[in-house]
Design an enzyme around this catalytic site. Structure first.
Site, PDB file in Angstrom:
ATOM      1  N   SER A  42      27.711  77.630   6.549  1.00  0.00           N
ATOM      2  CA  SER A  42      28.419  78.013   5.329  1.00  0.00           C
ATOM      3  C   SER A  42      28.775  76.817   4.450  1.00  0.00           C
ATOM      4  CB  SER A  42      29.678  78.810   5.683  1.00  0.00           C
ATOM      5  OG  SER A  42      30.540  78.041   6.508  1.00  0.00           O
ATOM      6  N   LYS A  44      23.254  73.260  15.219  1.00  0.00           N
ATOM      7  CA  LYS A  44      24.173  73.667  14.164  1.00  0.00           C
ATOM      8  C   LYS A  44      25.273  72.644  13.983  1.00  0.00           C
ATOM      9  CE  LYS A  44      27.787  77.061  13.579  1.00  0.00           C
ATOM     10  NZ  LYS A  44      28.602  78.009  14.241  1.00  0.00           N
ATOM     11  N   LYS A 101      26.020  72.585  19.167  1.00  0.00           N
ATOM     12  CA  LYS A 101      26.874  72.977  18.048  1.00  0.00           C
ATOM     13  C   LYS A 101      28.004  71.968  17.931  1.00  0.00           C
ATOM     14  CE  LYS A 101      30.091  76.549  16.582  1.00  0.00           C
ATOM     15  NZ  LYS A 101      30.480  77.953  16.716  1.00  0.00           N
ATOM     16  N   TYR A 154      22.077  81.384   4.654  1.00  0.00           N
ATOM     17  CA  TYR A 154      22.649  82.243   3.616  1.00  0.00           C
ATOM     18  C   TYR A 154      21.736  82.300   2.394  1.00  0.00           C
ATOM     19  CZ  TYR A 154      26.652  81.701   6.666  1.00  0.00           C
ATOM     20  OH  TYR A 154      27.455  81.706   7.771  1.00  0.00           O
ATOM     21  N   CYS A 159      36.288  84.165  18.689  1.00  0.00           N
ATOM     22  CA  CYS A 159      37.236  83.631  17.698  1.00  0.00           C
ATOM     23  C   CYS A 159      37.512  84.579  16.529  1.00  0.00           C
ATOM     24  CB  CYS A 159      36.781  82.276  17.180  1.00  0.00           C
ATOM     25  SG  CYS A 159      35.147  82.261  16.448  1.00  0.00           S
ATOM     26  N   CYS A 219      30.943  85.652  20.144  1.00  0.00           N
ATOM     27  CA  CYS A 219      32.070  84.735  20.254  1.00  0.00           C
ATOM     28  C   CYS A 219      33.345  85.550  20.179  1.00  0.00           C
ATOM     29  CB  CYS A 219      32.044  83.685  19.147  1.00  0.00           C
ATOM     30  SG  CYS A 219      32.989  82.216  19.624  1.00  0.00           S
ATOM     31  N   CYS A 224      37.762  80.354  20.591  1.00  0.00           N
ATOM     32  CA  CYS A 224      36.517  81.033  20.960  1.00  0.00           C
ATOM     33  C   CYS A 224      36.530  81.637  22.360  1.00  0.00           C
ATOM     34  CB  CYS A 224      35.347  80.072  20.823  1.00  0.00           C
ATOM     35  SG  CYS A 224      35.159  79.436  19.145  1.00  0.00           S
TER      36      CYS A 224
END
Ligand code: PBG
Ligand code: ZN
Length: 339
Positions: free
Chosen positions: A290, A263, A210, A329, A135, A133, A143
């Site tokens: 996240s 996502k 997404k 994560y 971004c 990406c 992006c």
């Protein structure tokens, strides 16, 4: 005491309504999983920065750190020893290194390309994926490449993104995963990989479904990629858009993707289930993002949930819905927990 036969007759229920004997033991409980969570499902996000000696805890992502290229190998080594099979790389660069077209994304001396080479050299069996990406590398934080009015300029965007993906593949990435959601980039990347003679050894895994939600905050804090104006709603999907998600999944298969990502994950289990059905011949990956990670940590800190129990429950939800891989994560924790 009511006789069971009498009870069944009276209540109109049948003998097959008695379930508990089927799961009264920890082992028999496990047998009810259609699929189990295993270490090789996990893909761990790694943040690599252009500050070679950096090893900085990330404030909004508990237990996560950002690493410089001098520190990353030692860290990954500890995880590989516990059974880590795969990582996905994200680059973090200084504001001064950012420009309109995200030149730093595939800088041959930039953090991502250097880390691909380092990891492939030290851990030849580790599956190295790269988020693709712009971004994290554009001055405006969007992006892609922008038109004068601040909206996305599709063609130069996908050309640039395609080039970045090819450069990651040439550096040795096992997989490139475009997360920009700009129309048509899967086809351009695939063509680029074919032309560069690497299509046979690099997987193309598209972030196909997404959504533009509120769960990416901690990530954007960490990599400094919040857009300087506007938002991403003109290219990431609207939260109610399950039809758009199905169309994007089908489109990306037609454009030559090898795998798909949904996502975020927990709030989009229906989309995950759709993806498992529509893309049944493809590996389907869920990204536990996240915000989901930070929320579970926050709830555990408040004493609302037990962290390990809730992590298992949420990740089993993803497996149940149809995920074959999970970007998470929690990966280092699961490497311990699944021992
Ligand atoms: C880059 C990208 C983002 C995430 C993965 N790749 C951020 C965004 O789209 O704003 C989010 C990951 C996370 O929140 O954990 N486009
Ligand atoms: Zn992006």
């Amino acid at each position: 005491m009511v006789h069971t036969a009498e009870y069944l007759a009276k209540s109109g229920t049948s003998i097959s309504s008695l379930l508990q004997g089927g799961y009264n033991h920890p082992l028999s409980r496990d047998w009810h999983n259609q699929r189990m969570l295993t270490k090789d499902m996990f893909i761990f996000p790694l943040f690599v920065s252009d500050e070679p000696d950096e090893e900085t805890p990330m404030e909004s992502l508990p237990k996560m750190k950002r690493f410089g290229t001098n520190k990353i190998v030692a860290y990954v080594d500890t995880l590989v020893k516990k059974g880590l099979r795969s990582v996905i790389l994200f680059g973090v660069v200084k504001q001064e290194a950012k420009d309109e077209v995200g030149t730093a994304a595939d800088d041959p001396n930039g953090p991502v390309i250097v880390t691909i080479k380092l990891l492939k050299k030290h851990f030849p069996d580790l599956y190295v994926m790269c988020d693709v990406c712009l971004c994290e590398y554009t001055s405006h934080g969007h992006c892609g490449v922008l038109l004068e009015d601040g909206t996305l300029n599709r063609e130069p965007s996908v050309l640039r993104i395609g080039k970045v993906a090819v450069n990651y593949a040439k550096a040795g990435a096992n997989c490139v995963a475009p997360s920009d959601m700009i129309d048509g980039r899967v086809k351009d990347i695939k063509l680029g990989l074919v032309e560069a003679n690497v299509a046979h050894k690099c997987m193309l895994m598209s972030y196909s479904a997404k959504f533009a939600g509120s769960l990416y905050g901690p990530f954007r804090d960490t990599v400094g990629s919040a857009p300087s104006h506007g938002d991403r709603r003109s290219y990431q999907l609207p939260v109610g858009g399950s039809g758009l998600a199905r169309r994007a999944l089908r489109r990306d298969m037609e454009e030559g993707t090898d795998a798909v990502i949904v996502k975020p994950s927990t709030f989009y289990m229906d989309v995950l289930k759709d993806a498992a059905e529509i893309c049944k011949d493809y590996p389907v990956c869920a990204y536990h993002v996240s915000g989901e990670y930070a929320m579970l940590h926050a709830a555990a800190e408040k004493g609302v949930v037990d962290l390990r129990a809730i992590a298992f429950e949420s990740h089993y939800g993803l497996v149940r819905a149809g995920a074959r891989m999970i970007i998470s994560y929690f990966t280092p924790d699961f490497l311990d927990w699944l021992e």
